[in-house]
Design a protein around this motif. Sequence first.
Motif, short mmCIF file in Angstrom:
data_model
loop_
_atom_site.label_atom_id
_atom_site.label_comp_id
_atom_site.label_asym_id
_atom_site.label_seq_id
_atom_site.Cartn_x
_atom_site.Cartn_y
_atom_site.Cartn_z
N ALA A 31 -5.24 -1.03 2.04
CA ALA A 31 -5.01 0.28 2.67
C ALA A 31 -6.08 0.62 3.70
O ALA A 31 -5.86 1.50 4.54
N VAL A 32 -7.22 -0.06 3.65
CA VAL A 32 -8.35 0.31 4.52
C VAL A 32 -8.75 -0.81 5.47
O VAL A 32 -8.90 -0.59 6.68
N LEU A 33 -8.96 -2.02 4.96
CA LEU A 33 -9.39 -3.14 5.80
C LEU A 33 -8.80 -4.43 5.22
O LEU A 33 -9.48 -5.16 4.49
N PRO A 34 -7.54 -4.70 5.52
CA PRO A 34 -6.86 -5.87 4.93
C PRO A 34 -7.65 -7.16 5.15
O PRO A 34 -8.17 -7.42 6.23
N THR A 82 0.81 -1.21 0.00
CA THR A 82 0.00 0.00 0.00
C THR A 82 0.84 1.26 0.00
O THR A 82 0.30 2.36 0.16
N ASP A 83 2.15 1.14 -0.18
CA ASP A 83 3.01 2.32 -0.21
C ASP A 83 2.53 3.29 -1.29
O ASP A 83 2.32 2.90 -2.44
N GLY A 84 2.33 4.55 -0.91
CA GLY A 84 1.96 5.56 -1.88
C GLY A 84 0.48 5.71 -2.11
O GLY A 84 0.06 6.64 -2.79
N VAL A 85 -0.35 4.81 -1.56
CA VAL A 85 -1.80 4.95 -1.71
C VAL A 85 -2.27 6.14 -0.87
O VAL A 85 -1.96 6.24 0.31
N VAL A 142 -15.03 12.43 11.72
CA VAL A 142 -16.35 12.01 12.20
C VAL A 142 -16.56 10.51 12.05
O VAL A 142 -17.51 9.96 12.61
N LEU A 143 -15.66 9.85 11.31
CA LEU A 143 -15.72 8.40 11.16
C LEU A 143 -14.58 7.72 11.90
O LEU A 143 -14.22 6.58 11.60
N ASP A 144 -14.02 8.41 12.86
CA ASP A 144 -12.90 7.87 13.63
C ASP A 144 -13.30 6.55 14.28
O ASP A 144 -14.38 6.43 14.86
N GLY A 145 -12.43 5.56 14.15
CA GLY A 145 -12.70 4.24 14.70
C GLY A 145 -13.38 3.30 13.74
O GLY A 145 -13.52 2.10 14.04
N VAL A 146 -13.80 3.81 12.59
CA VAL A 146 -14.44 2.99 11.56
C VAL A 146 -13.46 2.82 10.40
O VAL A 146 -12.91 3.81 9.91
N PRO A 147 -13.21 1.59 9.94
CA PRO A 147 -12.33 1.42 8.79
C PRO A 147 -12.91 2.14 7.57
O PRO A 147 -14.00 1.79 7.09
N HIS A 148 -12.21 3.16 7.08
CA HIS A 148 -12.73 3.91 5.94
C HIS A 148 -11.60 4.74 5.33
O HIS A 148 -10.58 4.99 5.97
N ALA A 149 -11.82 5.19 4.11
CA ALA A 149 -10.93 6.16 3.48
C ALA A 149 -11.51 6.55 2.13
O ALA A 149 -12.20 5.76 1.46
N PHE A 150 -11.25 7.79 1.76
CA PHE A 150 -11.46 8.24 0.40
C PHE A 150 -10.08 8.17 -0.27
O PHE A 150 -9.14 8.83 0.18
N LEU A 151 -9.96 7.36 -1.31
CA LEU A 151 -8.67 7.19 -1.96
C LEU A 151 -8.55 8.11 -3.16
O LEU A 151 -9.52 8.36 -3.86
N GLY A 152 -7.34 8.59 -3.40
CA GLY A 152 -7.06 9.39 -4.58
C GLY A 152 -6.50 8.52 -5.70
O GLY A 152 -6.62 7.29 -5.67
N ARG A 153 -5.83 9.15 -6.66
CA ARG A 153 -5.31 8.41 -7.81
C ARG A 153 -3.89 7.90 -7.59
O ARG A 153 -3.37 7.12 -8.39
N ARG A 154 -3.24 8.31 -6.52
CA ARG A 154 -1.86 7.92 -6.29
C ARG A 154 -1.75 6.50 -5.77
O ARG A 154 -2.61 6.03 -5.03
#
Length: 256
Positions: free
Chosen positions: A59-62, A2-5, A12-24
Amino acid sequence: MTDGVDTIRSGVLDGVPHAFLGRRGGVSTGVTAGLDLGRRGQAAISPELAENRARAVAAVLPGATLQTLYQVHSADVVTIHSPFSDDDRPHADGMATRRPGLLLGILTADCAPVLLADVQAGVVGAAHAGWKGALAGVTDATIAAMESLGANRQRITAAIGPCIARRSYEVDDTFLARFAEADPANERFFASGRTGHHRFDLEAYVAHRLIAAGLRRIDALGLDTYADEARFYSYRRATHRGEADYGRQIALIGVG
């Protein structure tokens, strides 16, 4: 792996597995270089897409099972009780689950991705809010689906991820008229532009719909997909340039 992701998270979603991913951080090449998650009607997932999907999940929930939709710009929402295969993706634009190990994924390239969670109930949701779906009530339907699983809207928190910003989103009189017909007060989400045109604030409109639905904690990240080429894909930017294709980034949320 996941290097570079590029993982963008909301408080507000702290503690919940989440992310908005970009193009990198991906392996796609050419005009969609990076972490492009678009299918483009592929009957089978290409090796590049498979690798990008694996990197996104890791990167979010292996180890989670990624669940995505056949998005159609609707207000249709599905409740997921067990995993479905990639070939059986529902035609919908929102989903909700309380099942651990599932990772809900929404693809966007200017539309607003919305991630939602009721931590106490262990219920999460995700919505694809383009202008059509937002106006039709996709966020309202996603909240209702979460409630069917035991969530309480007064506890649900929501984050609105990278989407096209008002300064980048020019629309015409007909577009504005659709929103004004639904509610004359919607005109406040439009700024004046050149003759016969306006600038639409999609993010603010989606936030308004979430507030009107009774949510109390909402985080609008204020990230413009059109303006930040290095970080995000944008359908409108690619169209304005006459490019042959455009990539799609993904927003992810799951029950850990």
